[in-house]
Design an enzyme around this catalytic site. Structure first.
Site, mmCIF file in Angstrom:
data_model
loop_
_atom_site.group_PDB
_atom_site.id
_atom_site.type_symbol
_atom_site.label_atom_id
_atom_site.label_comp_id
_atom_site.label_asym_id
_atom_site.label_seq_id
_atom_site.Cartn_x
_atom_site.Cartn_y
_atom_site.Cartn_z
ATOM 1 N N LYS A 126 0.874 -1.177 0.000
ATOM 2 C CA LYS A 126 0.000 0.000 0.000
ATOM 3 C C LYS A 126 0.907 1.222 0.000
ATOM 4 O O LYS A 126 2.048 1.159 0.461
ATOM 5 C CB LYS A 126 -0.878 0.015 1.254
ATOM 6 C CG LYS A 126 -2.103 0.875 1.118
ATOM 7 C CD LYS A 126 -3.223 0.142 0.409
ATOM 8 C CE LYS A 126 -4.397 1.071 0.111
ATOM 9 N NZ LYS A 126 -5.565 0.321 -0.393
ATOM 10 N N ASP A 166 -7.029 4.286 -4.610
ATOM 11 C CA ASP A 166 -7.680 4.146 -3.302
ATOM 12 C C ASP A 166 -8.296 5.523 -3.031
ATOM 13 O O ASP A 166 -8.516 6.290 -3.980
ATOM 14 C CB ASP A 166 -6.664 3.739 -2.216
ATOM 15 C CG ASP A 166 -7.324 3.330 -0.906
ATOM 16 O OD1 ASP A 166 -7.847 2.210 -0.827
ATOM 17 O OD2 ASP A 166 -7.349 4.145 0.051
HETATM 18 P P1 NDP Z 1 -12.928 7.698 -2.859
HETATM 19 O O1 NDP Z 1 -11.855 8.686 -2.661
HETATM 20 O O2 NDP Z 1 -13.495 7.494 -4.208
HETATM 21 O O3 NDP Z 1 -14.149 8.017 -1.876
HETATM 22 C C1 NDP Z 1 -13.960 8.071 -0.503
HETATM 23 C C2 NDP Z 1 -15.279 8.449 0.149
HETATM 24 O O4 NDP Z 1 -15.154 8.292 1.546
HETATM 25 C C3 NDP Z 1 -15.658 9.903 -0.078
HETATM 26 O O5 NDP Z 1 -17.053 10.016 -0.090
HETATM 27 C C4 NDP Z 1 -15.072 10.587 1.147
HETATM 28 O O6 NDP Z 1 -15.689 11.810 1.496
HETATM 29 C C5 NDP Z 1 -15.324 9.549 2.201
HETATM 30 N N1 NDP Z 1 -14.337 9.702 3.280
HETATM 31 C C6 NDP Z 1 -12.987 9.639 3.169
HETATM 32 N N2 NDP Z 1 -12.408 9.867 4.350
HETATM 33 C C7 NDP Z 1 -13.414 10.067 5.216
HETATM 34 C C8 NDP Z 1 -13.472 10.350 6.599
HETATM 35 N N3 NDP Z 1 -12.348 10.465 7.316
HETATM 36 N N4 NDP Z 1 -14.700 10.484 7.163
HETATM 37 C C9 NDP Z 1 -15.841 10.360 6.423
HETATM 38 N N5 NDP Z 1 -15.845 10.103 5.109
HETATM 39 C C10 NDP Z 1 -14.659 9.957 4.516
HETATM 40 O O7 NDP Z 1 -12.354 6.324 -2.261
HETATM 41 P P2 NDP Z 1 -12.825 4.834 -2.547
HETATM 42 O O8 NDP Z 1 -14.287 4.787 -2.740
HETATM 43 O O9 NDP Z 1 -11.934 4.273 -3.592
HETATM 44 O O10 NDP Z 1 -12.419 4.125 -1.187
HETATM 45 C C11 NDP Z 1 -13.341 4.020 -0.079
HETATM 46 C C12 NDP Z 1 -12.889 2.912 0.856
HETATM 47 O O11 NDP Z 1 -12.835 1.663 0.123
HETATM 48 C C13 NDP Z 1 -11.490 3.083 1.460
HETATM 49 O O12 NDP Z 1 -11.490 2.515 2.759
HETATM 50 C C14 NDP Z 1 -10.609 2.241 0.555
HETATM 51 O O13 NDP Z 1 -9.426 1.819 1.207
HETATM 52 C C15 NDP Z 1 -11.544 1.079 0.287
HETATM 53 N N6 NDP Z 1 -11.235 0.295 -0.894
HETATM 54 C C16 NDP Z 1 -11.192 0.868 -2.136
HETATM 55 C C17 NDP Z 1 -10.921 0.098 -3.239
HETATM 56 C C18 NDP Z 1 -10.987 0.643 -4.624
HETATM 57 O O14 NDP Z 1 -10.921 -0.176 -5.568
HETATM 58 N N7 NDP Z 1 -11.131 1.933 -4.824
HETATM 59 C C19 NDP Z 1 -10.574 -1.336 -3.106
HETATM 60 C C20 NDP Z 1 -10.738 -1.864 -1.785
HETATM 61 C C21 NDP Z 1 -11.021 -1.050 -0.731
HETATM 62 P P3 NDP Z 1 -14.917 13.208 1.287
HETATM 63 O O15 NDP Z 1 -15.042 13.492 -0.183
HETATM 64 O O16 NDP Z 1 -15.626 14.165 2.150
HETATM 65 O O17 NDP Z 1 -13.496 12.987 1.714
#
Ligand code: NDP
Length: 447
Positions: A126, A166
């Site tokens: 990561k 991510d």
């Molecule tokens: P994105 O950046 O596309 O979206 C993240 C979302 O989570 C946004 O809506 C963001 O809101 C919100 N968020 C982030 N940090 C916080 C916080 N501290 N409190 C509340 N909301 C928060 O990321 P992904 O959708 O790609 O990833 C989401 C999760 O899925 C993560 O845990 C990631 O590790 C996991 N994941 C992702 C994969 C992928 O293929 N993308 C694969 C496997 C796991 P805001 O815009 O306000 O920050």
């Protein structure tokens, strides 16, 4: 048993002080895996788990870049190459202001087990940066990504380490990172996954994590002769994973009533249908707006500032935002409102207290390392297609994804079924992932 686990954790804690997220991830694995090691002579006395918690390599580097006003900024870049026993390092890059060593080590550690569960030959890694993409122009994002890759490129490669996206790293960032790598190396290889369709990407990769989380939940529900049809679903987040988890849940006949971001929770009592989701996708992915702007288009919805979705009544919860976003109190509230199934789209979104509540209530609970493995699995399929210089169709990739999620579910049931028949998916996922990596490490000797 508790004494052995505590002694192990004391040693890990003494070496990794000030890394709470990493220690939380290790504790979960230790609780599940150490009893298994003690029961199985081939693993006992080999210090395998101790070797697994130590990254093979930690890279930390300076990233300097210039903003649109000409001001120079310095961020910190990381890559944690955790374990390469079963394949080259593989795992995403996170750009978020909260990024630090503890968060990336926890993510890299989880990734090792997750990648093993996919049955594809991928080790775990990561990386990322404490760079905050919010409010930056496209040019600033490009300059940052190029600066980041100008150091990372020497440590990665298609047979060495293959990053992906991510939080904060989506299609736009992957393009800039890949472009810089290609320029520096003067070669076009599948070094990054999540690429655009016209330059080596795989169909279904953007959808894969969210879809996979729903497919995993579908498999869990099937064990109780239930399905998504007619169920009310709460999703958190509104990024990549949340959007496609919502899309698939709707397609399967569920009513999704929430989405969120770090500002608060959107609640739509009428359900977020396909047209509303298309609006969200444009809002978040093109306009880079906030989820509260949904209300301007759909005023019957409400926005609860600073709140998480878990007080809203639902049958199925899918936390898809970030780590530790669902705590013990949230879990109690979900259970009180009749929630029967939790499938994690994010990594480690439920705190240990929340997981304890779910297990105590014996509901269906899937840890992210199993339920969100569809993303990295499809990245693995992208790597295969790049090597073959070949493209599978959307249907073919989706079928493979569904098969992989069903297989992960099966192996969790195999290793996680308690004496009373309850499936502890946390135990199942951790032991199944451990066995695969540990067997490879044993075969390769002490390296
Ligand atoms: P994105 O950046 O596309 O979206 C993240 C979302 O989570 C946004 O809506 C963001 O809101 C919100 N968020 C982030 N940090 C916080 C916080 N501290 N409190 C509340 N909301 C928060 O990321 P992904 O959708 O790609 O990833 C989401 C999760 O899925 C993560 O845990 C990631 O590790 C996991 N994941 C992702 C994969 C992928 O293929 N993308 C694969 C496997 C796991 P805001 O815009 O306000 O920050």
């Amino acid at each position: 048993m508790k004494k052995i686990i505590d002694e192990f954790m004391d040693l890990v804690k003494s070496r990794n002080t000030n890394e709470p997220e990493f220690l939380q991830a290790v504790q979960e694995v230790a609780d599940a895996v150490i009893p298994y090691i003690v029961d199985h002579d081939i693993y006992f006395g080999k210090n395998i788990l101790l070797r697994m918690v130590e990254p093979e390599r930690v890279l930390m580097f300076r990233v300097s870049w210039v903003d649109d006003a000409g001001e120079i900024h310095v961020n910190r870049g990381f890559r944690i190459q955790m374990n390469s026993a079963i394949g080259p390092y593989k795992g995403g890059l996170r750009f978020h202001k909260s990024v630090n060593l503890s968060i990336l080590k926890f993510l890299a550690f989880e990734q090792v087990f997750k990648n093993a569960l996919t049955t594809l030959p991928m080790g775990g890694a990561k990386g990322g940066s404490d760079f905050d993409p919010k409010g930056k122009s496209d040019d600033e994002i490009m300059r940052f990504c190029h600066a980041f890759m100008s150091e990372l490129f020497r440590h990665i490669g298609p047979n060495k380490d293959i990053p992906a996206g991510d939080i904060g790293v989506g299609a736009r960032e992957i393009g800039f990172l890949f472009g810089k790598y290609k320029k520096l190396r003067n070669e076009f290889t599948g070094v990054i996954t999540g690429k655009g369709l016209t330059w080596g990407g795989s169909l279904i990769r953007p959808e894969a994590t969210g879809y996979g989380t729903v497919y995993f939940a579908e498999n869990m529900l099937k064990t109780q002769n239930k399905s998504f049809e007619g169920k009310t679903v709460c999703v958190s987040g509104s990024g990549n994973v949340a959007q496609f988890a919502t899309e698939k849940a709707i397609q399967l006949g569920a009513k999704v009533v929430t989405l969120s971001d770090s500002s608060g929770t959107l609640f739509d009592p009428d359900g977020i249908d396909a047209a509303k989701l298309a609006f969200v996708m444009e809002l978040k992915n093109e306009k880079r707006g906030r989820i509260s702007e949904y209300l301007e288009e759909y005023p019957r919805a409400s926005f609860q500032k600073g709140k998480r979705p878990w007080a809203v009544a639902c049958d199925i919860a899918m936390p898809c935002a970030t780590q530790n976003e669902l705590d013990g109190e949230d879990a109690k509230q979900l259970l009180k409102n009749g929630c029967i199934c939790v499938s994690e789209g994010a990594n480690m979104p439920s705190t240990p207290e929340a997981i304890h509540e779910f297990h105590k209530a014996k509901i269906l609970f899937a840890p992210g390392k199993a339920s969100n493995a569809g993303g990295v699995a499809t990245s693995g399929l992208e790597m295969t297609q790049n090597s073959l210089r070949f493209h599978w169709s959307r249907i073919e990739v989706d079928e493979k994804l569904q098969e992989i999620m069903a297989d992960i579910h099966e192996v969790c049931v195999q290793y996680g079924t308690d004496k009373d028949g309850y499936v502890d998916y946390v135990k199942g996922a951790n032991i199944a992932g451990f066995v695969k990596v540990a067997d490879a490490m044993l075969a390769q000797g002490v390296v």
